[in-house]
Design a protein around this motif. Structure first.
Motif, mmCIF file in Angstrom:
data_model
loop_
_atom_site.group_PDB
_atom_site.id
_atom_site.type_symbol
_atom_site.label_atom_id
_atom_site.label_comp_id
_atom_site.label_asym_id
_atom_site.label_seq_id
_atom_site.Cartn_x
_atom_site.Cartn_y
_atom_site.Cartn_z
ATOM 1 N N CYS A 10 -17.451 18.648 6.692
ATOM 2 C CA CYS A 10 -17.217 17.366 6.013
ATOM 3 C C CYS A 10 -16.538 17.574 4.666
ATOM 4 C CB CYS A 10 -18.541 16.625 5.820
ATOM 5 S SG CYS A 10 -19.353 16.144 7.348
ATOM 6 N N THR A 11 -16.883 18.651 3.976
ATOM 7 C CA THR A 11 -16.268 18.941 2.682
ATOM 8 C C THR A 11 -14.796 19.264 2.839
ATOM 9 O OG1 THR A 11 -18.393 19.811 1.898
ATOM 10 C CG2 THR A 11 -16.450 20.371 0.623
ATOM 11 N N LEU A 12 -14.447 20.010 3.857
ATOM 12 C CA LEU A 12 -13.042 20.342 4.098
ATOM 13 C C LEU A 12 -12.257 19.110 4.541
ATOM 14 C CD1 LEU A 12 -13.454 23.796 5.903
ATOM 15 C CD2 LEU A 12 -12.932 23.352 3.502
ATOM 16 N N ILE A 13 -12.898 18.230 5.304
ATOM 17 C CA ILE A 13 -12.238 16.981 5.697
ATOM 18 C C ILE A 13 -11.981 16.108 4.481
ATOM 19 C CG2 ILE A 13 -12.620 14.793 6.917
ATOM 20 C CD1 ILE A 13 -13.994 16.361 9.123
ATOM 21 N N GLU A 14 -12.938 16.045 3.574
ATOM 22 C CA GLU A 14 -12.747 15.263 2.361
ATOM 23 C C GLU A 14 -11.562 15.770 1.553
ATOM 24 O OE1 GLU A 14 -15.367 13.579 -1.447
ATOM 25 O OE2 GLU A 14 -16.204 15.097 -0.108
ATOM 26 N N ARG A 15 -11.397 17.072 1.488
ATOM 27 C CA ARG A 15 -10.259 17.632 0.759
ATOM 28 C C ARG A 15 -8.938 17.236 1.414
ATOM 29 N NH1 ARG A 15 -7.956 23.504 1.103
ATOM 30 N NH2 ARG A 15 -6.876 22.303 2.691
ATOM 31 N N LYS A 16 -8.889 17.256 2.748
ATOM 32 C CA LYS A 16 -7.662 16.883 3.455
ATOM 33 C C LYS A 16 -7.299 15.428 3.214
ATOM 34 C CE LYS A 16 -8.255 20.212 7.244
ATOM 35 N NZ LYS A 16 -8.451 20.370 8.715
ATOM 36 N N ALA A 31 -12.361 5.589 -2.804
ATOM 37 C CA ALA A 31 -12.789 6.947 -3.125
ATOM 38 C C ALA A 31 -13.903 7.400 -2.190
ATOM 39 C CB ALA A 31 -13.247 7.029 -4.582
ATOM 40 N N ASP A 32 -14.297 8.651 -2.315
ATOM 41 C CA ASP A 32 -15.404 9.273 -1.582
ATOM 42 C C ASP A 32 -15.141 9.279 -0.074
ATOM 43 O OD1 ASP A 32 -17.735 10.441 -0.810
ATOM 44 O OD2 ASP A 32 -19.060 9.043 -1.832
ATOM 45 N N PHE A 33 -14.480 10.325 0.389
ATOM 46 C CA PHE A 33 -14.098 10.433 1.795
ATOM 47 C C PHE A 33 -14.962 11.433 2.562
ATOM 48 C CE2 PHE A 33 -10.340 9.281 -0.705
ATOM 49 C CZ PHE A 33 -9.995 8.082 -0.093
ATOM 50 N N GLY A 34 -16.198 11.612 2.128
ATOM 51 C CA GLY A 34 -17.080 12.571 2.780
ATOM 52 C C GLY A 34 -17.552 12.162 4.153
ATOM 53 N N MET A 35 -17.438 10.872 4.501
ATOM 54 C CA MET A 35 -17.888 10.383 5.812
ATOM 55 C C MET A 35 -16.742 10.240 6.811
ATOM 56 S SD MET A 35 -21.241 9.630 5.932
ATOM 57 C CE MET A 35 -22.617 9.421 4.786
ATOM 58 N N CYS A 36 -15.542 10.627 6.426
ATOM 59 C CA CYS A 36 -14.376 10.374 7.270
ATOM 60 C C CYS A 36 -14.418 11.182 8.569
ATOM 61 C CB CYS A 36 -13.096 10.698 6.509
ATOM 62 S SG CYS A 36 -12.663 9.476 5.248
ATOM 63 N N LYS A 37 -13.786 10.622 9.569
ATOM 64 C CA LYS A 37 -13.597 11.290 10.857
ATOM 65 C C LYS A 37 -12.113 11.303 11.150
ATOM 66 C CE LYS A 37 -14.963 12.918 14.943
ATOM 67 N NZ LYS A 37 -15.695 14.185 15.100
ATOM 68 N N LEU A 38 -11.578 12.462 11.509
ATOM 69 C CA LEU A 38 -10.149 12.618 11.717
ATOM 70 C C LEU A 38 -9.787 12.505 13.196
ATOM 71 C CD1 LEU A 38 -9.422 15.639 9.323
ATOM 72 C CD2 LEU A 38 -9.473 13.197 8.790
ATOM 73 N N GLN A 39 -8.483 12.277 13.424
ATOM 74 C CA GLN A 39 -7.880 12.275 14.760
ATOM 75 C C GLN A 39 -8.503 11.238 15.684
ATOM 76 O OE1 GLN A 39 -8.023 16.324 16.182
ATOM 77 N NE2 GLN A 39 -6.547 17.052 14.679
ATOM 78 N N ILE A 40 -8.721 10.029 15.154
ATOM 79 C CA ILE A 40 -9.204 8.916 15.982
ATOM 80 C C ILE A 40 -7.986 8.092 16.384
ATOM 81 C CG2 ILE A 40 -10.762 6.940 16.124
ATOM 82 C CD1 ILE A 40 -12.178 9.590 15.881
ATOM 83 N N TYR A 41 -7.342 8.495 17.477
ATOM 84 C CA TYR A 41 -6.179 7.806 18.003
ATOM 85 C C TYR A 41 -6.499 7.221 19.376
ATOM 86 C CZ TYR A 41 -3.336 10.172 14.413
ATOM 87 O OH TYR A 41 -2.818 10.617 13.221
#
Length: 593
Positions: free
Chosen positions: A310-316, A407-417
């Motif tokens: 989650c931390t690495l996703i927030e950075r992206k 702000a605060d993207f710690g809950m994000c989920k990627l590649q939801i297409y």
């Protein structure tokens, strides 16, 4: 066979008892006016009963109803929650866990200790194993089959459910539980031992699930949360009067050089926020006039909560946010032996939660402006395949001009297409969509539900759903209809009803929605979306920031604290697996020269 002693279940009791009202107070509910409702709930925020409010309005009992029932406002900040990732193997539901005491893995007979050997623990039967061992289990989880049809049939047919004869036993030498691997503490009567078994069978053997012990029956699924709090050390804080800036200048007046940055390049000035994750500090880049907000995360907390990904996703996502005007911009990231650092733009206008608590609610013009900029940011994230999942007042900040930043993207989920979905239970309870609560698959439509709740809070100053606890709150979200005060315009009620549609396939904002695109709704008439994306529309409110170190829009309880990091114990540092944070350091080329 040895097991740790059973834990005692604590029952939650409600100390408040229902008191009998006086004879003068025994009046019909239908005759209550707005003033009487306010008097009865004086001193405490009452839960809104949507059904009752609709009945009062529809029956015409409050002819002058103007939203007085909704005047208590939002009195507290609400934290987000997230259930850990579950690894299911042979009925076991493993989640990552940090073991603070020596724990024996029953599979390989080695200890789980330190961050380098952080293991998994089953939520059902509490067995603990290494990460490398969890997928090699042969036997089924005892907790997964104890209520199966075959188990119930055998138990009722033969009335046999006692495969072990456990008795309290005093162990004369250090002994570990054969199931969960935990050391049995105490000097005498440390745990239970089976009288008929001379050996300690592994819990991974394929045995009959009717052999569930009394200890394992009492264990229930748990969500691991970290309550690690940051403590403060003494240091002097630079005075507000030392640096003065005009209101027209941003906190960072120039673009620093593109290079690798570290903790020694910044001077910490004030604390802007604090929580179990760490701190947010106001800092100055040395030898410049650039000020940034630095989010500091403790590595041990990140590892303990299994939040490295989650931390690495927030950075992206933060790095991607520099391409849009209404997302928080990242300057750089770096790390030390004990902490992770996100260096972001300093948004000195505070968050919308602070402004809502000060003003009670926003007028429709101001709410429309903020909502339009949030919609622009959300659509940008969704077009990139990113699901936000934590939209709330606390995460919407204002810059020095009055424009919003998500702000605060710690809950994000990627590649939801396309048809890709998620099923993690996460978010802030007041903003959760019904499909998250019900455990269904979901996509970006949950963000539009949260946006509807946020818009309601801006216009009304009250949450659309409430409850005395989370269970009641979740029930109301899934079943109750929203009550709207009369002073709201038809356009505002219309868009909020479309956004808070419980059927996610019909919700406004989803592809091929029958109500059309959210930007084309009557509520946004008059918004020039092209000018909005170029930040050419004048904000309705501009923060009255006196100078760059003016923190009047932040909680004084935080800003008065000393801006220093808490040192981490040397033993914990030595046991950390630093390899997991490889590649975290980054300098954003879009914010540097």
């Amino acid at each position: 066979m040895m097991f740790t002693g059973g834990s005692h279940t604590k029952k939650r009791t409600n100390n408040s008892s229902n008191k009998k009202s006086s004879s003068q107070d025994r009046i019909e509910r239908s005759r209550l006016n707005c003033q009487e409702i306010r008097v009865r709930y004086a001193g405490r925020p009452p839960p809104i009963n949507p059904s009752r409010v609709r009945q009062i309005v529809q029956d015409g009992e409050l002819d002058d109803f103007d939203g007085a029932i909704f005047t208590n406002g939002i009195a507290r900040r609400r934290g987000a929650i997230k259930h850990q990732k579950v690894h299911e193997v042979k009925g076991h539901k493993f989640v990552a866990k940090f073991f603070r005491s020596p724990t024996l893995c029953p599979f390989c007979k080695e200890f789980l200790w330190g961050f380098g050997k952080q293991g998994y623990q089953c939520q059902l039967c509490q067995c603990a194993v290494h990460k490398r061992c969890h997928d090699k289990i042969l036997g089924k989880c005892p907790g997964s089959g104890k209520e199966s049809q075959s188990t119930i049939y055998l138990r009722e047919r033969f009335k046999i459910d006692v495969p072990h004869r456990f008795r309290i036993h005093s162990f004369m030498s250090p002994t570990f539980c054969d199931h969960c691997g935990t050391l049995l503490y105490g000097f005498f009567k440390q745990g239970l031992k089976c009288e008929g078994s001379k050996r300690s069978p592994s819990p991974f053997e394929d045995t009959t699930p009717t052999g569930s012990t009394s200890a394992s029956r009492r264990n229930s699924a748990k969500s691991s949360t970290s309550s690690t709090d940051e403590s403060d050390s003494s240091t002097e804080v630079e005075s507000d009067s030392e640096v003065a800036r005009p209101l027209t200048e941003p906190p960072a007046r120039n673009r620093p050089k593109f290079r690798k940055y570290g903790a020694g390049d910044f001077v910490f000035l004030k604390v802007l926020g604090k929580g179990s994750f760490g701190k947010v500090l106001l800092a100055e880049l040395k030898n410049t006039e650039c000020y940034y907000a630095i989010k500091c995360l403790k590595k041990d907390v990140v590892l303990e909560d299994d939040d490295v990904e989650c931390t690495l996703i927030e950075r992206k996502v933060l790095a991607l946010g520099t391409k849009h005007p209404y997302l928080c911009h990242l300057f750089c990231t770096f790390q030390t032996e004990s902490h992770l650092f996100f260096v972001m733009e300093y948004l000195n206008g505070g968050d919308l939660m602070f402004h809502i608590q000060q003003s009670g609610k926003f007028d429709e013009h101001r709410s429309r402006f903020y909502a339009a900029e949030i919609v622009s940011g959300l659509k940008f994230l969704h077009n990139k395949g990113i699901m936000y999942r934590d939209l709330k007042l606390d995460n919407i900040l204002l810059d020095y001009e009055g424009h919003v930043r998500i702000a605060d993207f710690g809950m994000c989920k990627l590649q939801i297409y396309l048809d890709r979905t998620a099923d993690t239970f996460c978010g802030t309870p007041d903003y959760m969509a019904p499909e998250i609560i019900k455990g269904l698959k979901y996509n970006q439509c949950v963000d539009w539900w949260s946006f509807g709740v946020l818009l309601y809070e801006m216009l009304v100053g009250q949450s659309p759903f409430s409850g005395c606890d989370e269970d009641e709150l979740f029930y109301n979200i899934c079943n109750e209809k929203v009550a709207y005060p009369r002073y709201l315009s038809k356009e505002a009620i219309s868009i909020m009803s479309y956004l808070m549609e419980k059927d996610s396939t019909k919700r406004l904002g989803t592809p091929y929605c029958s109500m059309g695109d959210i930007c084309d709704q009557p509520f946004f008439d008059g918004i020039d979306w092209k000018r909005l994306e170029r930040k050419e529309i004048e904000p309705p409110y501009k923060p009255k920031v006196k100078h760059v170190l003016d923190t009047q829009y932040f909680d004084p309880g935080f800003t008065a604290a000393n801006p220093q990091l808490t040192p981490v114990d040397k033993d914990i540092l030595a046991s950390m697996d630093q390899v997991q944070f490889k590649g975290f350091s980054y300098t954003n080329p879009n914010t540097t020269d």
